[in-house]
Design an enzyme around this catalytic site. Sequence first.
Site, mmCIF file in Angstrom:
data_model
loop_
_atom_site.group_PDB
_atom_site.id
_atom_site.type_symbol
_atom_site.label_atom_id
_atom_site.label_comp_id
_atom_site.label_asym_id
_atom_site.label_seq_id
_atom_site.Cartn_x
_atom_site.Cartn_y
_atom_site.Cartn_z
ATOM 1 N N ARG A 230 0.857 -1.185 0.000
ATOM 2 C CA ARG A 230 0.000 0.000 0.000
ATOM 3 C C ARG A 230 0.894 1.236 0.000
ATOM 4 O O ARG A 230 1.918 1.274 0.691
ATOM 5 C CB ARG A 230 -0.918 0.029 1.234
ATOM 6 C CG ARG A 230 -2.087 -0.955 1.164
ATOM 7 C CD ARG A 230 -3.102 -0.592 0.075
ATOM 8 N NE ARG A 230 -4.220 -1.524 0.014
ATOM 9 C CZ ARG A 230 -4.288 -2.574 -0.794
ATOM 10 N NH1 ARG A 230 -3.296 -2.850 -1.627
ATOM 11 N NH2 ARG A 230 -5.360 -3.363 -0.801
ATOM 12 N N ASP A 254 4.409 -0.317 -7.005
ATOM 13 C CA ASP A 254 3.131 -0.660 -7.646
ATOM 14 C C ASP A 254 2.000 0.146 -7.022
ATOM 15 O O ASP A 254 0.861 0.081 -7.471
ATOM 16 C CB ASP A 254 2.860 -2.166 -7.501
ATOM 17 C CG ASP A 254 1.629 -2.600 -8.301
ATOM 18 O OD1 ASP A 254 1.536 -2.219 -9.487
ATOM 19 O OD2 ASP A 254 0.761 -3.282 -7.730
ATOM 20 N N GLU A 259 -2.602 7.549 -4.807
ATOM 21 C CA GLU A 259 -2.905 6.934 -6.106
ATOM 22 C C GLU A 259 -4.370 7.014 -6.522
ATOM 23 O O GLU A 259 -4.685 6.947 -7.709
ATOM 24 C CB GLU A 259 -2.489 5.459 -6.106
ATOM 25 C CG GLU A 259 -3.368 4.563 -5.232
ATOM 26 C CD GLU A 259 -2.915 3.107 -5.241
ATOM 27 O OE1 GLU A 259 -1.706 2.856 -5.141
ATOM 28 O OE2 GLU A 259 -3.801 2.224 -5.331
ATOM 29 N N HIS A 291 -0.750 -0.072 -9.680
ATOM 30 C CA HIS A 291 -1.440 -1.036 -8.813
ATOM 31 C C HIS A 291 -1.929 -2.239 -9.635
ATOM 32 O O HIS A 291 -3.113 -2.573 -9.619
ATOM 33 C CB HIS A 291 -2.603 -0.366 -8.073
ATOM 34 C CG HIS A 291 -2.931 -1.035 -6.763
ATOM 35 N ND1 HIS A 291 -3.282 -0.336 -5.649
ATOM 36 C CD2 HIS A 291 -2.961 -2.340 -6.402
ATOM 37 C CE1 HIS A 291 -3.529 -1.184 -4.652
ATOM 38 N NE2 HIS A 291 -3.342 -2.416 -5.088
HETATM 39 P P1 NAI Z 1 -1.224 -11.338 5.151
HETATM 40 O O1 NAI Z 1 -2.255 -10.884 6.113
HETATM 41 O O2 NAI Z 1 -1.155 -12.778 4.760
HETATM 42 O O3 NAI Z 1 0.230 -10.925 5.704
HETATM 43 C C1 NAI Z 1 0.528 -9.682 6.250
HETATM 44 C C2 NAI Z 1 1.708 -9.879 7.205
HETATM 45 O O4 NAI Z 1 2.107 -8.581 7.673
HETATM 46 C C3 NAI Z 1 1.360 -10.729 8.429
HETATM 47 O O5 NAI Z 1 2.319 -11.748 8.623
HETATM 48 C C4 NAI Z 1 1.393 -9.720 9.574
HETATM 49 O O6 NAI Z 1 1.826 -10.289 10.806
HETATM 50 C C5 NAI Z 1 2.414 -8.724 9.044
HETATM 51 N N1 NAI Z 1 2.391 -7.461 9.745
HETATM 52 C C6 NAI Z 1 1.357 -6.878 10.420
HETATM 53 N N2 NAI Z 1 1.784 -5.720 10.984
HETATM 54 C C7 NAI Z 1 3.091 -5.586 10.651
HETATM 55 C C8 NAI Z 1 4.085 -4.614 10.951
HETATM 56 N N3 NAI Z 1 3.812 -3.560 11.746
HETATM 57 N N4 NAI Z 1 5.315 -4.772 10.437
HETATM 58 C C9 NAI Z 1 5.611 -5.854 9.671
HETATM 59 N N5 NAI Z 1 4.720 -6.810 9.368
HETATM 60 C C10 NAI Z 1 3.472 -6.674 9.841
HETATM 61 O O7 NAI Z 1 -1.393 -10.402 3.870
HETATM 62 P P2 NAI Z 1 -0.963 -10.715 2.371
HETATM 63 O O8 NAI Z 1 -2.031 -11.452 1.681
HETATM 64 O O9 NAI Z 1 0.407 -11.262 2.355
HETATM 65 O O10 NAI Z 1 -0.958 -9.227 1.754
HETATM 66 C C11 NAI Z 1 -0.030 -8.244 2.167
HETATM 67 C C12 NAI Z 1 -0.451 -6.904 1.619
HETATM 68 O O11 NAI Z 1 -0.321 -6.906 0.191
HETATM 69 C C13 NAI Z 1 -1.949 -6.552 1.837
HETATM 70 O O12 NAI Z 1 -2.148 -5.955 3.083
HETATM 71 C C14 NAI Z 1 -2.240 -5.612 0.718
HETATM 72 O O13 NAI Z 1 -2.060 -4.281 1.184
HETATM 73 C C15 NAI Z 1 -1.176 -5.909 -0.329
HETATM 74 N N6 NAI Z 1 -1.747 -6.375 -1.604
HETATM 75 C C16 NAI Z 1 -1.421 -5.693 -2.753
HETATM 76 C C17 NAI Z 1 -1.894 -6.091 -3.978
HETATM 77 C C18 NAI Z 1 -1.519 -5.398 -5.260
HETATM 78 O O14 NAI Z 1 -2.167 -5.618 -6.311
HETATM 79 N N7 NAI Z 1 -0.500 -4.546 -5.283
HETATM 80 C C19 NAI Z 1 -2.825 -7.225 -4.076
HETATM 81 C C20 NAI Z 1 -3.048 -7.920 -2.815
HETATM 82 C C21 NAI Z 1 -2.549 -7.485 -1.635
#
Ligand code: NAI
Length: 328
Positions: A230, A254, A259, A291
């Site tokens: 994000r 991305d 954005e 994105h």
């Molecule tokens: P997820 O929920 O599986 O993993 C997120 C991880 O971040 C978890 O392990 C959590 O413990 C960790 N986390 C939480 N707070 C944190 C902090 N303060 N510092 C470091 N790590 C922390 O989520 P997933 O599926 O891996 O997605 C991650 C992010 O990717 C989403 O939140 C979303 O914003 C982004 N995303 C972007 C897309 C795109 O098209 N560019 C598409 C899908 C997701």
Amino acid sequence: MDKIAFFDTKPYDKIYFDALKEQYGIEIEYFESKLSPRTAVMAKGTRAVCAFVNDDIGKETISALKENGIDMIAMRCAGYNNVDLSAADGVISVARVPEYSTHAIAEHALALLLTLVRKTHKAYIRTRDSNFSLNGFVGFDLHGKTLGVIGTGKIGATFIEIGRGLGMNVIAYDPFPSLGYLEYVPLEELFARSDVISLHCPLTSSTYHIINDYSINQMKDKVIILNTSRGALIDTEALINGIKSGKIGGAGLDVYEEESEFFYEDLSESILKDDVLSRLIMMPNVLITSHQAFLTREALECIAHTTLGNLRSFFDGEPLVNEIKKRK
Ligand code: NAI
């Protein structure tokens, strides 16, 4: 058939949702407009809306949706930082697609990384102009370099596998470490040791501007920063200063914190009104994509299946397994 209003529609959305809508018994009215307090009324006559990452789903939109008889918001994405969950609590159901293709996002991060390091985006343009000079194209091997991953959830874990496959030394920071084999380190140590830093954590109050002047100062010279999560994880002014000073060797983005007004739109005929974005785009070692990390056939098909499945459960009064906030 149960009807929904679909906001911020793009041609590729229609292809995948149209292919599955009858299977789920759902009629879809598509709107190109983003969901906002002003457009919420367009959903009148339906009981649910389908929304995306840059829709404005704040308090005002939620109350406008409720006034028009809407009881559910089906997000067709994983992140939901654009939804005011306190306003939704007890008022409207919100469901999402928690996982569709971790590979889509992680592989896009890899594409950004390899392009920045080997400058293939510039080589493509140069050779099309019959310019076969290699001046300015010296890259570096990723093998043996240190990759620092912030957030080791589903996408972070997939990118870690990719990094290990490239022969990189992977270290990570996550307040909830889950990968037993991995070297977790404090954030400061990750900043100090990494040649490449990739962000895979959600946007929350504790991760807002996690990359800022202070953290950039702690990083290695010529560090590469990747953000496929994000935009607001990075303080963009600090990033620009880091690039201008030469501290940051490259940025693959991305996402961008402002954005929502620009990404997904064709603005090629107008003057870009965001000076910060314009500056970033002009920088030779910054690569911006709009994105698009999620945009693979596999991911789009999975998004359509899960979103329509969430809607079907809602219409059938079944438990919403992917609900973010319950409607009381
Ligand atoms: P997820 O929920 O599986 O993993 C997120 C991880 O971040 C978890 O392990 C959590 O413990 C960790 N986390 C939480 N707070 C944190 C902090 N303060 N510092 C470091 N790590 C922390 O989520 P997933 O599926 O891996 O997605 C991650 C992010 O990717 C989403 O939140 C979303 O914003 C982004 N995303 C972007 C897309 C795109 O098209 N560019 C598409 C899908 C997701």
